[in-house]
Design a protein around this motif. Structure first.
Motif, PDB file in Angstrom:
ATOM      1  N   TYR A  92       0.854  -1.198   0.000  1.00  0.00           N
ATOM      2  CA  TYR A  92       0.000   0.000   0.000  1.00  0.00           C
ATOM      3  C   TYR A  92       0.881   1.236   0.000  1.00  0.00           C
ATOM      4  O   TYR A  92       0.681   2.170  -0.797  1.00  0.00           O
ATOM      5  N   THR A 107       0.367   5.650  -7.698  1.00  0.00           N
ATOM      6  CA  THR A 107      -0.904   6.301  -8.025  1.00  0.00           C
ATOM      7  C   THR A 107      -0.760   7.809  -7.931  1.00  0.00           C
ATOM      8  O   THR A 107      -1.250   8.548  -8.796  1.00  0.00           O
ATOM      9  N   ALA A 119      -5.015  -2.432  -4.322  1.00  0.00           N
ATOM     10  CA  ALA A 119      -6.450  -2.140  -4.322  1.00  0.00           C
ATOM     11  C   ALA A 119      -6.794  -1.089  -3.276  1.00  0.00           C
ATOM     12  O   ALA A 119      -7.574  -0.165  -3.526  1.00  0.00           O
ATOM     13  N   LEU A 120      -6.193  -1.220  -2.098  1.00  0.00           N
ATOM     14  CA  LEU A 120      -6.461  -0.262  -1.032  1.00  0.00           C
ATOM     15  C   LEU A 120      -5.984   1.134  -1.421  1.00  0.00           C
ATOM     16  O   LEU A 120      -6.682   2.132  -1.196  1.00  0.00           O
ATOM     17  N   THR A 166      -5.507   2.474  -4.520  1.00  0.00           N
ATOM     18  CA  THR A 166      -6.332   3.083  -5.575  1.00  0.00           C
ATOM     19  C   THR A 166      -7.730   3.402  -5.068  1.00  0.00           C
ATOM     20  O   THR A 166      -8.321   4.418  -5.440  1.00  0.00           O
ATOM     21  N   ALA A 167      -8.280   2.543  -4.176  1.00  0.00           N
ATOM     22  CA  ALA A 167      -9.611   2.795  -3.626  1.00  0.00           C
ATOM     23  C   ALA A 167      -9.621   4.047  -2.752  1.00  0.00           C
ATOM     24  O   ALA A 167     -10.559   4.858  -2.810  1.00  0.00           O
ATOM     25  N   LEU A 170     -11.192   2.934  -9.940  1.00  0.00           N
ATOM     26  CA  LEU A 170     -12.097   1.868  -9.487  1.00  0.00           C
ATOM     27  C   LEU A 170     -11.904   0.594 -10.305  1.00  0.00           C
ATOM     28  O   LEU A 170     -11.998  -0.516  -9.771  1.00  0.00           O
ATOM     29  N   THR A 219      -8.799  -0.994  -8.975  1.00  0.00           N
ATOM     30  CA  THR A 219      -9.134  -1.569  -7.669  1.00  0.00           C
ATOM     31  C   THR A 219      -9.861  -2.892  -7.832  1.00  0.00           C
ATOM     32  O   THR A 219      -9.535  -3.886  -7.162  1.00  0.00           O
TER      33      THR A 219
END
Length: 438
Positions: A37, A44, A176-177, A179-180, A290, A293
């Motif tokens: 992360y 990102t 995923a965390l 980008t979310a 999204l 993610t």
């Protein structure tokens, strides 16, 4: 040569064994989720924030390239961290090394969240950003190998593939965390608020995640394989030298080459695709984040399936099939991107990143752990994963950006990605059963 075995102490009860394995899974999964992360949060931000706040006087293309250049620096430093922490991990143990890498990574990421921008302090801002990125890369250099060994060296003999896939799940969840969180922050704040202070929340959140992961990792036992190395007094005095000595050098070279396709693939779909979709395809940022993610979550769900397949068919076989599938999928994926349709972009990303990448990435940890005996395993894994990260991962977004700019389209870049797949398939196929230690 020391291979994996159970510790020579009194036999543990079935209840104690299950408790130990649950702690191992939690420590491996939570730790790698937090570390990745932190590391990919920068990726990102490089696509969406840093090119504007830290390199604002440049053109859009140059600013993006500079942001990706600082992104790549993290990969350049990772081999140094891999050598340092690999040596520590092979000399004093996996557990203490992993706690140290998490602390350094968390501190660097949180400090990014309070950095002044170029408008506030001028050229000092990108310099500070670069220094913190160096710290991130240094810490992550020792993270992946230790997390894999924590899982694999604690695993039951018939479930090494499954346990070896657990740290990889952490990578998918970490991406995923990240980008979310960025997508949510862009929904909560307007563009001016987001660029002013909203993006900082994602980096400061790392403090909470690191605290949780750090506590869990301190509870895990040292691995049976390392305890056996201690008991038999087989520690290597110079693990880095041993990784390149005759009889082991071949495994190291093949490991370095086999990683090329995986590193290029991940940083194409997980990093470069965000910039490509928002700049070249003109998609809105939130839907693109999204999509990434969702693809990462699909990958996280399928990685244990890959690990189960490894236990049935072998890590080498699953990794080879997956890397070959990635090479075959490159041109069709960019063709779907070229439709400029968000639905087809999402479908392509879920297939190539969520499904295909999960197939070979779930096998990677177990495959590379098998290349080395226990006394040099931490250093060996770090060398293969982190040195290859420079050319396979770190510079991929820059290479693709440059090739597309030169060619005026993605097809030259696609050819490069297919080449990385071919190199990896050939290298993995050349690994011999007699060279494997699991």
């Amino acid at each position: 040569m020391t291979t994996l075995s159970q510790p020579s102490s009194a036999p543990e009860s079935d209840l104690d064994r299950r408790k130990r394995l649950r702690t191992v899974v939690a420590a491996s999964l939570l730790g790698t989720t937090v570390e990745w992360y932190d590391f990919f949060l920068y990726a990102t931000a490089a696509s969406l924030v840093f090119n504007q706040l830290f390199f604002p006087d440049q053109s859009s293309f140059v600013g993006t390239m500079l942001a990706f250049a600082t992104f790549a620096v993290g990969f350049v430093v990772r081999p140094i961290g891999g050598v340092v922490f690999g040596h520590i991990g092979d000399r004093i143990g996996r557990k203490k090394t992993l706690a140290l890498t998490m602390f350094i990574m968390g501190a660097a990421t949180a400090l990014m969240g309070i950095l002044p921008t170029y408008a506030q302090v001028g050229v000092v801002a990108p310099i500070l950003l670069l220094l913190l990125r160096i710290l991130q890369g240094f810490a992550l250099g020792g993270e992946w190998a230790g997390a894999v060994l924590l899982a694999v060296e604690h695993s039951p003999e018939k479930k090494r593939g499954l346990f070896g896939s657990i740290p990889q799940v952490g990578l998918a969840l970490g991406l995923a965390l990240g980008t979310a969180v960025f997508a949510a922050l862009q929904v909560i704040f307007d563009e001016q608020q987001f660029l002013s202070y909203g993006w900082r929340i994602a980096f400061l959140l790392s403090l909470v995640l690191v605290a949780v992961g750090f506590v869990v990792r301190l509870k895990v036992d040292e691995t049976p394989a390392f305890r056996e190395v201690q008991e038999l007094a087989k520690k290597s005095s110079a693990p880095l030298v041993d990784v390149f000595r005759p009889g082991v050098r071949r495994s190291t070279v093949l490991g370095l080459l086999s990683r090329w396709g995986e590193g290029a693939a991940f940083n194409t779909w997980g990093v470069f695709a965000i910039t490509y979709a928002t700049n070249d395809l003109d998609f809105a940022k939130v839907p693109v984040l999204l999509v990434v993610t969702l693809a990462a979550l699909v990958m996280a769900a399928l990685l244990p399936v890959s690990g189960t397949l490894v236990d049935r068919f072998g890590a080498k076989q699953i990794y080879t099939v997956g890397i070959a599938a990635y090479g075959i999928a490159v041109f069709p994926t960019f063709a779907l991107f070229g439709t400029n349709n968000l639905f087809w972009f999402a479908a392509a990303m879920i297939l190539v990143f969520g499904v295909v990448h999960a197939l070979f990435y779930g096998a990677q940890g177990t495959l590379y752990a098998s290349l080395y005996p226990a006394e040099i395993r931490y250093t060996g894994l770090s060398v293969v994963y982190q040195f290859s990260g420079v050319y396979a991962s770190g510079i991929t977004p820059m290479i693709l950006t440059a090739l597309i700019a030169v060619a005026g389209g993605p097809w030259l870049a696609c050819g490069y990605l297919v080449l990385t797949s071919v190199i990896s398939v050939v290298a993995t196929s050349m690994m011999r059963k007699e060279d494997l230690h699991l």
